[in-house]
Motif scaffolding. Structure first.
Motif, PDB file in Angstrom:
ATOM      1  N   SER A  21       5.748  10.915  -7.096  1.00 38.05           N
ATOM      2  CA  SER A  21       6.671  11.383  -5.956  1.00 38.05           C
ATOM      3  C   SER A  21       6.740  12.786  -5.642  1.00 38.05           C
ATOM      4  N   SER A  22       5.985  13.500  -6.525  1.00 33.19           N
ATOM      5  CA  SER A  22       6.226  15.252  -6.417  1.00 33.19           C
ATOM      6  C   SER A  22       4.864  15.691  -6.696  1.00 33.19           C
ATOM      7  N   PRO A  23       4.620  17.006  -6.554  1.00 29.37           N
ATOM      8  CA  PRO A  23       3.489  17.525  -6.956  1.00 29.37           C
ATOM      9  C   PRO A  23       3.237  17.744  -8.556  1.00 29.37           C
ATOM     10  N   GLU A  24       4.502  17.750  -9.204  1.00 25.01           N
ATOM     11  CA  GLU A  24       4.582  17.598 -10.343  1.00 25.01           C
ATOM     12  C   GLU A  24       4.291  16.296 -11.384  1.00 25.01           C
ATOM     13  N   ASP A  25       4.625  15.262 -10.654  1.00 22.36           N
ATOM     14  CA  ASP A  25       4.216  14.210 -11.260  1.00 22.36           C
ATOM     15  C   ASP A  25       3.229  13.215 -10.408  1.00 22.36           C
ATOM     16  N   GLU A  26       2.533  13.547  -9.566  1.00 20.48           N
ATOM     17  CA  GLU A  26       1.551  13.134  -8.785  1.00 20.48           C
ATOM     18  C   GLU A  26       0.245  12.590  -9.546  1.00 20.48           C
ATOM     19  N   PHE A  27      -0.317  11.517  -9.556  1.00 22.69           N
ATOM     20  CA  PHE A  27      -1.389  10.948 -10.335  1.00 22.69           C
ATOM     21  C   PHE A  27      -2.732  11.621 -10.099  1.00 22.69           C
ATOM     22  N   ALA A  28      -2.791  12.132  -8.821  1.00 26.42           N
ATOM     23  CA  ALA A  28      -3.982  12.753  -8.175  1.00 26.42           C
ATOM     24  C   ALA A  28      -3.720  13.733  -7.440  1.00 26.42           C
ATOM     25  N   PRO A  29      -4.392  14.900  -7.086  1.00 27.05           N
ATOM     26  CA  PRO A  29      -4.015  15.813  -6.191  1.00 27.05           C
ATOM     27  C   PRO A  29      -3.692  15.562  -4.744  1.00 27.05           C
ATOM     28  N   SER A  52      -1.764  13.289  -4.067  1.00 22.76           N
ATOM     29  CA  SER A  52      -1.508  11.649  -3.726  1.00 22.76           C
ATOM     30  C   SER A  52       0.020  11.551  -3.691  1.00 22.76           C
ATOM     31  N   HIS A  53       1.006  12.576  -3.877  1.00 22.73           N
ATOM     32  CA  HIS A  53       2.443  12.191  -3.665  1.00 22.73           C
ATOM     33  C   HIS A  53       2.557  12.043  -2.127  1.00 22.73           C
ATOM     34  N   LYS A  54       1.810  12.681  -1.195  1.00 23.79           N
ATOM     35  CA  LYS A  54       1.920  12.451   0.169  1.00 23.79           C
ATOM     36  C   LYS A  54       1.541  11.079   0.684  1.00 23.79           C
ATOM     37  N   LEU A  55       0.661  10.644  -0.084  1.00 19.72           N
ATOM     38  CA  LEU A  55       0.362   9.062   0.248  1.00 19.72           C
ATOM     39  C   LEU A  55       1.633   8.573   0.074  1.00 19.72           C
ATOM     40  N   ALA A  56       2.365   8.624  -1.083  1.00 18.52           N
ATOM     41  CA  ALA A  56       3.248   7.967  -1.418  1.00 18.52           C
ATOM     42  C   ALA A  56       4.625   8.156  -0.543  1.00 18.52           C
ATOM     43  N   GLU A  57       4.707   9.323   0.181  1.00 17.51           N
ATOM     44  CA  GLU A  57       5.840   9.653   1.235  1.00 17.51           C
ATOM     45  C   GLU A  57       5.565   8.715   2.366  1.00 17.51           C
ATOM     46  N   ALA A  58       4.258   8.330   2.639  1.00 22.07           N
ATOM     47  CA  ALA A  58       3.963   7.806   3.881  1.00 22.07           C
ATOM     48  C   ALA A  58       3.946   6.103   3.678  1.00 22.07           C
ATOM     49  N   LEU A  59       4.476   5.813   2.598  1.00 23.20           N
ATOM     50  CA  LEU A  59       4.831   4.485   2.289  1.00 23.20           C
ATOM     51  C   LEU A  59       6.247   3.914   2.736  1.00 23.20           C
ATOM     52  N   VAL A  60       6.354   3.900   4.050  1.00 27.54           N
ATOM     53  CA  VAL A  60       7.637   3.736   4.706  1.00 27.54           C
ATOM     54  C   VAL A  60       7.609   2.331   5.416  1.00 27.54           C
ATOM     55  N   GLY A  61       8.128   1.323   5.446  1.00 24.47           N
ATOM     56  CA  GLY A  61       8.240   0.110   6.316  1.00 24.47           C
ATOM     57  C   GLY A  61       7.073  -0.733   5.991  1.00 24.47           C
ATOM     58  N   ASN A  62       6.386  -1.376   6.920  1.00 22.99           N
ATOM     59  CA  ASN A  62       5.304  -2.535   6.641  1.00 22.99           C
ATOM     60  C   ASN A  62       3.964  -1.736   6.509  1.00 22.99           C
ATOM     61  N   VAL A  63       3.565  -1.370   5.256  1.00 22.71           N
ATOM     62  CA  VAL A  63       2.547  -0.388   4.971  1.00 22.71           C
ATOM     63  C   VAL A  63       1.692  -0.850   4.003  1.00 22.71           C
ATOM     64  N   GLY A  64       0.477  -0.509   3.707  1.00 19.92           N
ATOM     65  CA  GLY A  64      -0.474  -0.885   2.869  1.00 19.92           C
ATOM     66  C   GLY A  64      -1.096   0.255   2.136  1.00 19.92           C
ATOM     67  N   LEU A  65      -1.911   0.030   1.242  1.00 21.27           N
ATOM     68  CA  LEU A  65      -2.826   0.954   0.570  1.00 21.27           C
ATOM     69  C   LEU A  65      -4.671   0.669   0.666  1.00 21.27           C
ATOM     70  N   VAL A  91      -4.110  -2.716  13.237  1.00 19.78           N
ATOM     71  CA  VAL A  91      -4.079  -1.953  11.591  1.00 19.78           C
ATOM     72  C   VAL A  91      -4.436  -0.661  12.035  1.00 19.78           C
ATOM     73  N   GLN A  92      -3.499   0.407  11.736  1.00 15.11           N
ATOM     74  CA  GLN A  92      -3.526   1.586  12.074  1.00 15.11           C
ATOM     75  C   GLN A  92      -3.465   2.736  10.787  1.00 15.11           C
ATOM     76  N   ILE A  93      -4.133   3.769  10.801  1.00 14.66           N
ATOM     77  CA  ILE A  93      -4.091   4.529   9.624  1.00 14.66           C
ATOM     78  C   ILE A  93      -2.912   5.602   9.965  1.00 14.66           C
ATOM     79  N   LEU A  94      -2.350   5.773   8.859  1.00 10.48           N
ATOM     80  CA  LEU A  94      -1.019   6.655   8.778  1.00 10.48           C
ATOM     81  C   LEU A  94      -1.456   7.747   8.050  1.00 10.48           C
ATOM     82  N   GLY A  95      -2.222   7.668   7.058  1.00 10.00           N
ATOM     83  CA  GLY A  95      -2.612   8.966   6.212  1.00 10.00           C
ATOM     84  C   GLY A  95      -3.894   8.668   5.496  1.00 10.00           C
ATOM     85  N   HIS A  96      -4.473   9.825   5.076  1.00 12.78           N
ATOM     86  CA  HIS A  96      -5.962   9.661   4.589  1.00 12.78           C
ATOM     87  C   HIS A  96      -5.809  10.789   3.387  1.00 12.78           C
ATOM     88  N   LEU A  97      -6.306  10.403   2.321  1.00 10.62           N
ATOM     89  CA  LEU A  97      -6.492  11.443   1.263  1.00 10.62           C
ATOM     90  C   LEU A  97      -7.987  11.613   0.795  1.00 10.62           C
TER      91      LEU A  97
END
Length: 226
Positions: free
Chosen positions: A79-87, A89-102, A206-212
Motif C-alpha cells: 500500500s506504500s513505497p515502504e511495504d510494496e512487494f516490487a518497485p 507495485s503500490h501504485k497498482l494497488a491504488e488503482a484497485l477500485v471498483g470492478n477491476v482485475g489484475l 476490457v480496458q487497461i487502467l494501469g501498467h507496471l
C-alpha cells in the motif's frame, strides 16, 4: 418413509480459517506472478461476463488473471513505497477500485491492449446503466425481432410493466409503451425488458487502467472511453 436429515453444525472457526487460508493463498499467487512476469496490469471489468475469464485464460495460457477482493489483492502488492512487494507495485494497488482485475504477462502494453480491444462486443445493459437509445413498443401484437412473443411470456412481461394481454393466444400490447428514453438510468425492470427483446445498449470492453514494467508505473485511466 423419507430419511431425516441430520442438522450439520458448521464450526465458524473452521470457516474463518479456510477464508484466511484462501486470502493468504491469493496473496502468495499474486506475488509469485509478479516475479514470473515482466508486465503487470490493472484492468476494468465493467459488464464482464464469466465467459470472458474462461476464454481469456484459455487463449492466454502464459498469463495470470486474478479477480478477488480488491483489499486482498492490494495487500499482495503493498500500500506504500515502504511495504510494496516490487518497485512501484503500490501504485497498482491504488488503482484497485471498483470492478477491476489484475493481469500478469510477458506481453507489452500494445499487445495486451490490442487483445482487449479485440474482445469488444455488444452486450445487454444492466440496472443502473444509462440508456443509449429510446425504445418504444407499439400497440398491437408484440414482436421480438421477426417473431411473435411466445404466449407463455405474457405474465412475466406484464409483471415487468408492459400493458400486455393475450388475444386469441397472441401477446398483445393494449397501448404503446416506452420501455426507456435516451439518457434514462435503467431500472432492473427496464434492463430485463431490453434483454428479453434482444436489445443491446452496452458494450463489453476490457480496458487497461494501469501498467507496471521495469519499476515504472503508467496510469492509463484517462484513456478509458467516456
Amino acid at each position: 418413509m423419507p430419511k431425516s436429515k441430520r442438522v450439520k453444525i458448521v464450526n465458524l472457526t473452521q470457516t474463518d480459517k479456510k477464508t484466511a487460508e484462501h486470502k493468504a493463498d491469493l496473496v502468495v499467487k499474486i506475488q509469485a506472478a509478479i516475479n514470473e512476469h515482466a508486465h503487470a496490469y490493472v484492468f476494468s471489468v465493467e459488464n464482464m461476463r464469466n465467459t470472458f475469464l474462461k476464454d481469456a485464460r484459455h487463449e492466454r495460457t502464459e498469463d495470470r488473471f486474478f479477480f478477488g477482493r480488491n483489499r486482498v489483492m492490494a495487500k499482495a502488492l503493498g500500500s506504500s513505497p515502504e511495504d510494496e512487494f516490487a518497485p512501484e507495485s503500490h501504485k497498482l494497488a491504488e488503482a484497485l477500485v471498483g470492478n477491476v482485475g489484475l493481469l500478469f504477462s510477458n506481453d507489452g502494453y500494445d499487445a495486451v491492449k490490442a487483445y482487449f480491444d479485440g474482445t469488444v462486443r455488444p452486450d445487454y445493459a444492466r440496472s443502473g446503466a444509462i440508456a443509449t437509445a429510446t425504445v418504444t413498443l407499439p400497440k398491437g401484437p408484440l414482436m421480438r425481432g421477426e417473431d411473435q412473443v411466445p404466449h407463455n411470456m405474457e405474465p412475466m412481461l406484464r409483471k415487468l410493466g408492459l400493458p400486455t394481454e393475450l388475444v386469441n393466444g397472441i401477446v398483445t400490447m393494449r397501448s404503446e409503451h416506452t420501455v426507456c428514453e435516451l439518457g434514462d438510468t435503467l431500472t432492473p425492470e427496464q434492463a430485463q425488458l431490453l434483454k428479453q427483446f434482444y436489445l443491446h445498449q452496452a458494450l463489453f470492453h476490457v480496458q487497461i487502467l494501469g501498467h507496471l514494467a521495469n519499476g515504472v508505473y503508467t496510469d492509463h485511466s484517462a484513456e478509458i472511453d467516456a
